[in-house]
Design an enzyme around this catalytic site. Structure first.
Site, mmCIF file in Angstrom:
data_model
loop_
_atom_site.group_PDB
_atom_site.id
_atom_site.type_symbol
_atom_site.label_atom_id
_atom_site.label_comp_id
_atom_site.label_asym_id
_atom_site.label_seq_id
_atom_site.Cartn_x
_atom_site.Cartn_y
_atom_site.Cartn_z
ATOM 1 N N TRP A 102 13.086 58.506 69.777
ATOM 2 C CA TRP A 102 14.246 59.393 69.884
ATOM 3 C C TRP A 102 13.908 60.807 69.428
ATOM 4 C CZ3 TRP A 102 17.170 57.329 73.166
ATOM 5 C CH2 TRP A 102 17.340 55.946 73.211
ATOM 6 N N ASP A 172 19.430 63.745 63.621
ATOM 7 C CA ASP A 172 20.021 62.689 64.427
ATOM 8 C C ASP A 172 20.151 61.471 63.517
ATOM 9 O OD1 ASP A 172 20.646 60.625 66.133
ATOM 10 O OD2 ASP A 172 18.896 60.864 67.434
ATOM 11 N N LYS A 196 26.293 52.606 67.271
ATOM 12 C CA LYS A 196 25.428 51.789 66.430
ATOM 13 C C LYS A 196 26.078 51.485 65.086
ATOM 14 C CE LYS A 196 21.293 53.730 68.624
ATOM 15 N NZ LYS A 196 20.852 52.525 69.343
#
Length: 361
Positions: A102, A172, A196
């Site tokens: 990511w 993030d 999540k």
């Protein structure tokens, strides 16, 4: 109705109490005669949800009036581009710390916008660890520094965050936000896809400091401007209203559990149940992440061979332990044990792992 233990990386398990509350209110939200999905985003009922969600998030993170919480769309993937579009100006350079897929994707989007610099990476060795402080080499006067707090694919997590002084730090935190206490005031901007650890898919939470709102680019299309969204209280366009409602229920649930300190204790105990089986298995199970970089949200491990891994995943599914197959980058197994995963679920997985090892070891 029988529910399984859902170890999927995202969309992921939600607190049962939250789902039950949403179920009770689904057809008639607070006497409106309508579902939350039906009421106007301009109504006082929805504005109250929106405002309460922002207040709850700031309370849990210990943030003051110099921060705003925005509820946007497009997931973390849109933030990968939106951050550099707003804050990476001509002649500037942005620094990225790479700890997995990511953060690589975030860097790739920034490279389309302007100049970037890799301040540290643990790609060699397939991201088994978080970089040490002395490995981080910043460029001269970066516009901002970006990191990914937790890595779902590789099962690594920052145990503590570096301090870069006045340089804006952006993170993030999609997969571990609110899993434990941390100093959120270190960050100029935090973003997180909700699916999540915060709620259902459809909404992206952005926590942004006021000075960053003021320096954001005003030359972008309106939907890509942080200042527009802040000025309009996340209501510039029709928001993902049901997802925001669900996030607020999760935030209320977190407060009722005792906040982030209580959640950290809960998460450490859950993770230990599974890591202890891995560590005591004499190599039958092998964790991917180095011990000092292990995540308490995503536990990644392999078995002795791929045939055993296929059998493990199949038998686990039959036992009601769902979503344990690892990402192709790592292989093996991955147990995502976000805040909403119960201790009972982690104990069930640990017991299954012991029994599987007994039969196949």
């Amino acid at each position: 109705m029988e529910r399984v233990f859902n170890f999927n990386a995202g969309p992921a398990t939600l607190p049962l109490a939250v789902l039950e509350e949403a179920q009770r209110e689904l057809l008639n939200y607070k006497g409106t005669g309508m579902s939350v999905m039906e009421i106007s985003h301009r109504s006082k009922e929805y504005e109250a949800i929106n405002n309460e969600a922002e207040a709850n998030m700031k309370e849990l993170l210990g943030l003051g009036s110099n921060y705003r919480v925005l509820f946007l769309q497009g997931g973390a993937s849109t933030q990968f581009a939106m951050v550099p579009m707003n804050f990476l100006g001509a002649g500037q350079k942005a620094d990225y710390i790479l700890t997995g897929s990511w953060s690589e994707k975030a860097l790739k989007e920034a490279q389309k916008i302007g100049q970037t610099h890799v301040a540290a990476t643990t790609q060699e060795g397939n991201y088994v660890r978080i970089p040490k402080a002395d490995e981080i080499q910043l460029s001269e006067a970066p516009a901002y520094i970006h990191l990914t707090s937790n890595n779902t694919i590789f099962g690594t997590q920052w145990q503590s965050f570096p301090d870069f002084g006045d340089i804006p730090l952006i993170a993030d935190m999609s997969s571990d936000i609110l899993c434990k206490p941390f100093d959120a005031n270190k960050f100029a901007l935090i973003y997180a896809g909700a699916q999540k650890n915060l709620g259902p898919s459809g909404v992206t939470v952005v926590i942004i400091r006021q000075d960053m709102i003021e320096k954001a680019s005003t030359k972008l299309p309106s939907m890509l401007r942080y200042d527009i969204h802040a000025k309009n209280n996340s209501l510039y366009n029709t928001p993902p209203s049901f997802s925001v409602y669900m996030v607020n229920l999760v935030l209320c649930w977190l407060k009722a559990q005792g906040g982030l300190a209580a959640m950290e204790k809960h998460n450490l105990e859950k993770a230990a149940l599974i890591y202890d089986v891995i560590d005591s298995s004499n190599g039958f199970y092998k964790g991917h992440a180095d011990k000092d970089s292990r995540s308490i949200m995503n536990i990644t491990f392999r078995l002795l061979n791929e045939d055993l891994e296929k059998a493990f995943a199949s038998e686990a599914t039959k036992a009601g332990l769902i979503g344990l197959k690892g990402h192709r980058s790592v292989g093996g197994m991955r147990a995502s044990i976000y805040n909403a995963m119960s201790r009972e679920g982690c104990q069930a997985l640990a017991d299954f792992m012991k029994e599987f090892m007994r039969k196949n070891g």
